[in-house]
Write an enzyme that holds these catalytic residues in place. Structure first.
Site, PDB file in Angstrom:
ATOM      1  N   SER A   1      36.860  39.154 -18.605  1.00 46.28           N
ATOM      2  CA  SER A   1      36.551  40.335 -19.419  1.00 46.28           C
ATOM      3  C   SER A   1      35.078  40.685 -19.299  1.00 46.28           C
ATOM      4  O   SER A   1      34.218  39.806 -19.089  1.00 46.28           O
ATOM      5  CB  SER A   1      36.874  40.060 -20.887  1.00 46.28           C
TER       6      SER A   1
ATOM      7  N   TYR B   1      36.098  35.143 -28.687  1.00 48.73           N
ATOM      8  CA  TYR B   1      36.768  35.720 -27.519  1.00 48.73           C
ATOM      9  C   TYR B   1      35.799  35.833 -26.344  1.00 48.73           C
ATOM     10  O   TYR B   1      36.122  35.458 -25.209  1.00 48.73           O
ATOM     11  CB  TYR B   1      37.321  37.095 -27.887  1.00 48.73           C
TER      12      TYR B   1
END
Length: 299
Positions: free
Chosen positions: A188, A201
């Protein structure tokens, strides 16, 4: 070249504002008011994965579904893993893969469970007799306003789903992977940028990026390539079901990219095909391929 009036895909995908919406975890694509696009009608296959078998976690929806469809279009049979609550989405993915003329089997379980990761590899080998491509894509994400809001349970859940599962899947799969096989993980942009609302995250994605580089070096002599696709914002159930993402933020999701919108899953999937294909990327391993809609980051 024949003249066409079709708007280029870079300009034709949906832009914010989206409908204000909130989905309960884990978030079903079938319930999204604006459905993510995964069929990739512009994509033309070239038998790049003919005869291969791929396992995709989180293959029921979002990026995983789009990857499953393009892998099938390129000639691969596909196993997908999903949570039991995601069966309705998994059924749609299975039908989409079968419409491409390939086999698809869905296995239900939680990749945060090490035993399920091991059994998932065994079940895939049992169903198809081989494994050539492993895509670790399932993820858990919830935004928080402060560090005090990150509970120990949430921190553990995020790491076990995002990082531990990747590790356990690779560890269980390598004995089955022949030279020329490919391992791909979904990273990501948050692993580069560290946004303040996603501390746990983002940390998992940073860990995934670095683990990918280590595994690539470790498995190179076995002829197994390990790479990562690091997307920017993508229109999937992950964000609509994010507990800390209010509906008014869903409405404007992705508008801060240079393209003014999030990616559609079908725009991410070709990157996975590229990295899965030995013919296309045989000299690429340890790469963090950023697909961020105009954002740039070191890979």
């Amino acid at each position: 070249m024949a003249h066409t009036t079709d708007t280029p895909q870079i300009q034709s995908e949906p832009k914010p504002p989206f409908p204000e919406q909130k989905l309960p975890k884990p978030g079903l694509e079938a319930e999204m008011k604006v459905r993510p696009k995964y069929e990739a009608p512009r994509y033309r296959p070239a038998n790049k994965l003919d005869g291969k078998v791929a396992l995709i976690t989180g293959g029921d929806s979002g990026i995983g579904r789009a990857v499953a469809v393009l892998f099938a279009r390129e000639g691969a049979d596909v196993a997908i893993a999903c949570l039991p609550a995601e069966k309705v989405d998994a059924d749609e993915t299975r039908r989409a893969v079968e419409s491409e003329g390939r086999r698809c089997v869905a296995f239900e379980g939680d990749v945060a469970d090490r035993a399920f990761c091991a059994s998932l590899i065994d079940q895939t080998i049992g169903a198809f007799g081989r494994l050539d491509i492993l895509v670790s894509n399932a993820a858990h994400q919830n935004r928080k306003e402060s560090i005090e809001d990150v509970t120990d349970e949430e921190f553990d859940r995020t790491f076990k789903t995002n990082v531990y599962a990747y590790f356990h899947l690779v560890k269980a799969a390598v004995r089955h992977l022949e030279p020329g096989s490919s391992i791909i993980v979904t990273g990501s942009e948050t692993g580069f940028e560290g946004p303040e609302a996603l501390p746990d995250y983002s940390a998992t994605k940073g860990a995934i990026h670095t683990l990918t580089k280590s595994l690539a070096k470790m498995l190179a002599e076995r002829g197994i390539r390990v790479n990562c696709v690091a997307p920017g914002p993508v229109w999937t159930p992950l964000n609509v079901a994010d507990v800390g993402q209010p509906p008014e933020k869903v409405k404007t999701f992705g508008q801060k990219t240079a393209l003014g919108r999030p990616a559609q899953p079908e725009e991410l999937a070709p990157a996975y095909v590229f990295l899965a294909s030995d013919a296309d990327s045989s000299f690429i391993t340890g790469e963090i391929l950023a697909v961020m809609g105009g954002g740039t980051a070191p890979g």
